[in-house]
Design an enzyme around this catalytic site. Sequence first.
Site, mmCIF file in Angstrom:
data_model
loop_
_atom_site.group_PDB
_atom_site.id
_atom_site.type_symbol
_atom_site.label_atom_id
_atom_site.label_comp_id
_atom_site.label_asym_id
_atom_site.label_seq_id
_atom_site.Cartn_x
_atom_site.Cartn_y
_atom_site.Cartn_z
ATOM 1 N N LYS A 119 -24.054 17.685 -16.757
ATOM 2 C CA LYS A 119 -25.306 18.260 -16.245
ATOM 3 C C LYS A 119 -26.126 18.894 -17.368
ATOM 4 O O LYS A 119 -27.351 18.860 -17.334
ATOM 5 C CB LYS A 119 -25.026 19.261 -15.124
ATOM 6 C CG LYS A 119 -24.556 18.583 -13.839
ATOM 7 C CD LYS A 119 -24.646 19.499 -12.627
ATOM 8 C CE LYS A 119 -24.375 18.703 -11.353
ATOM 9 N NZ LYS A 119 -24.421 19.516 -10.139
ATOM 10 N N LYS A 201 -21.526 8.714 -10.729
ATOM 11 C CA LYS A 201 -21.369 8.994 -9.306
ATOM 12 C C LYS A 201 -22.731 9.171 -8.614
ATOM 13 O O LYS A 201 -23.694 9.595 -9.252
ATOM 14 C CB LYS A 201 -20.489 10.236 -9.096
ATOM 15 C CG LYS A 201 -21.216 11.545 -9.176
ATOM 16 C CD LYS A 201 -20.334 12.658 -8.675
ATOM 17 C CE LYS A 201 -21.158 13.916 -8.459
ATOM 18 N NZ LYS A 201 -21.901 13.948 -7.195
ATOM 19 N N LYS A 204 -26.919 14.105 -5.502
ATOM 20 C CA LYS A 204 -28.148 14.606 -4.888
ATOM 21 C C LYS A 204 -29.235 14.795 -5.922
ATOM 22 O O LYS A 204 -30.403 14.631 -5.663
ATOM 23 C CB LYS A 204 -27.887 15.967 -4.239
ATOM 24 C CG LYS A 204 -27.356 15.870 -2.843
ATOM 25 C CD LYS A 204 -27.325 17.241 -2.208
ATOM 26 C CE LYS A 204 -25.908 17.699 -2.051
ATOM 27 N NZ LYS A 204 -25.444 18.652 -3.024
HETATM 28 P P1 ATP Z 1 -25.373 17.780 -7.166
HETATM 29 O O1 ATP Z 1 -25.873 16.542 -7.872
HETATM 30 O O2 ATP Z 1 -26.435 18.762 -6.859
HETATM 31 O O3 ATP Z 1 -24.152 18.391 -7.825
HETATM 32 P P2 ATP Z 1 -23.647 16.373 -5.395
HETATM 33 O O4 ATP Z 1 -24.157 15.098 -4.866
HETATM 34 O O5 ATP Z 1 -22.669 16.304 -6.522
HETATM 35 O O6 ATP Z 1 -24.904 17.252 -5.743
HETATM 36 P P3 ATP Z 1 -22.229 18.582 -4.206
HETATM 37 O O7 ATP Z 1 -22.952 19.511 -3.322
HETATM 38 O O8 ATP Z 1 -22.008 18.998 -5.628
HETATM 39 O O9 ATP Z 1 -23.002 17.183 -4.187
HETATM 40 O O10 ATP Z 1 -20.829 18.203 -3.555
HETATM 41 C C1 ATP Z 1 -20.567 18.304 -2.153
HETATM 42 C C2 ATP Z 1 -19.284 17.572 -1.815
HETATM 43 O O11 ATP Z 1 -19.507 16.162 -1.881
HETATM 44 C C3 ATP Z 1 -18.124 17.853 -2.762
HETATM 45 O O12 ATP Z 1 -16.928 17.872 -2.005
HETATM 46 C C4 ATP Z 1 -18.136 16.683 -3.698
HETATM 47 O O13 ATP Z 1 -16.866 16.434 -4.258
HETATM 48 C C5 ATP Z 1 -18.560 15.555 -2.749
HETATM 49 N N1 ATP Z 1 -19.250 14.492 -3.477
HETATM 50 C C6 ATP Z 1 -20.351 14.633 -4.239
HETATM 51 N N2 ATP Z 1 -20.739 13.450 -4.741
HETATM 52 C C7 ATP Z 1 -19.839 12.532 -4.284
HETATM 53 C C8 ATP Z 1 -19.695 11.120 -4.455
HETATM 54 N N3 ATP Z 1 -20.562 10.448 -5.198
HETATM 55 N N4 ATP Z 1 -18.662 10.499 -3.848
HETATM 56 C C9 ATP Z 1 -17.788 11.191 -3.071
HETATM 57 N N5 ATP Z 1 -17.855 12.526 -2.879
HETATM 58 C C10 ATP Z 1 -18.878 13.192 -3.472
HETATM 59 MG MG MG Z 2 -22.043 18.152 -7.473
#
Ligand code: ATP
Ligand code: MG
Length: 335
Positions: A119, A201, A204
């Site tokens: 990040k 991955k 968001k």
């Molecule tokens: P950000 O980019 O803001 O970090 P994020 O998409 O990584 O957002 P988080 O809020 O950090 O989402 O994570 C929420 C939950 O979703 C956590 O349990 C994380 O492990 C899971 N998660 C996030 N991205 C993935 C993915 N690509 N595949 C499976 N699980 C995910």
């Molecule tokens: Mg995350």
Amino acid sequence: MNFSVADHRPLVLTGMQPTGRLHLGNFLGAAYHWRKMLEDYQCFFFIPDLHAMTVATKAPQLQDNTLSCIAQYIACGLDPAKCTIFLQSQVTGHTELAWILGCITPLGQLERMTQFKDKALKQKEFIGTGLLYYPILMAADILLYNADLVPIGEDQKQHLELARDLAQKFNSRYSEIFNIPEPYMGSVGARIMSLQNPKEKMSKSDPSAMATLHITDENSVIRKKILSAVTDSQNDITADPERPGILNLLNIYAAATQMTLESAVEHFKDHRGYAAFKNEIADVIIALLEPIRQHYLSLREERDYLLSVIHEGAMRAQARADTMLSKVYHTVGLL
Ligand code: ATP
Ligand code: MG
């Protein structure tokens, strides 16, 4: 549901940052598993809005993302009558405990965190200290409730490891007051990759619109995103790490239909070319997400109801947090 203090079921705690709309990875890797835990566990599903501040967001946007996140939790099947949904910022204790844990965290361990490095690379102009400190706040989120089980996707494994390390370190330095939390990870869906760059991955905070499939996307948008997912120039369907685009689509299909990756490969073994393969995946995802989107859209109109859900949740969470924080303060010698 009776939320009595005498509830002896193991406690589950987890959350998703209100950094944007939830996506397919958040659903298949997280919420899908969470909703299966509602009966057997005391579920604390929180919204880490303080964590979301590691990404620069204007105040109205953060508010909107947060309300939208509450609605998405409920629409995904997290019934507020069966779990505690609350905002991190509405319970005092998270940041206080984070400070205490920070005092026993080696700086080097934070600097080695993969997510911090990834990040920080994306935040070229300004890297806030909050991004480095984030895993300590996450450890505090978990330990403040003495959670037994923490459902996470693979990307959060390293952070959970830190929470476990800090609990052990605190217990041996002061007194055995923390449980050592266990991770809970589903076998498929734990890592859904970006549709445009399947080596990263799905996230968001990914700026590429076609890379992330949001759980509230219209059906036509879902199909368009899947049909334009990056694949390769071959034409058969195999689960090969050298073919990350196809592997990701197979994983998505397997997670969405709750079959193993092997069964998904078997299902598509006679397919040649990717159009029918992608269309079938789009059909499955649309069937899965359509009811969630409809429920979400109606909840989004009910601001007062959403606020009442988090108000009640915060009261229940605060009662538990107060007990734990007092214990911690006493243990470390704060009068
Ligand atoms: P950000 O980019 O803001 O970090 P994020 O998409 O990584 O957002 P988080 O809020 O950090 O989402 O994570 C929420 C939950 O979703 C956590 O349990 C994380 O492990 C899971 N998660 C996030 N991205 C993935 C993915 N690509 N595949 C499976 N699980 C995910
Ligand atoms: Mg995350």
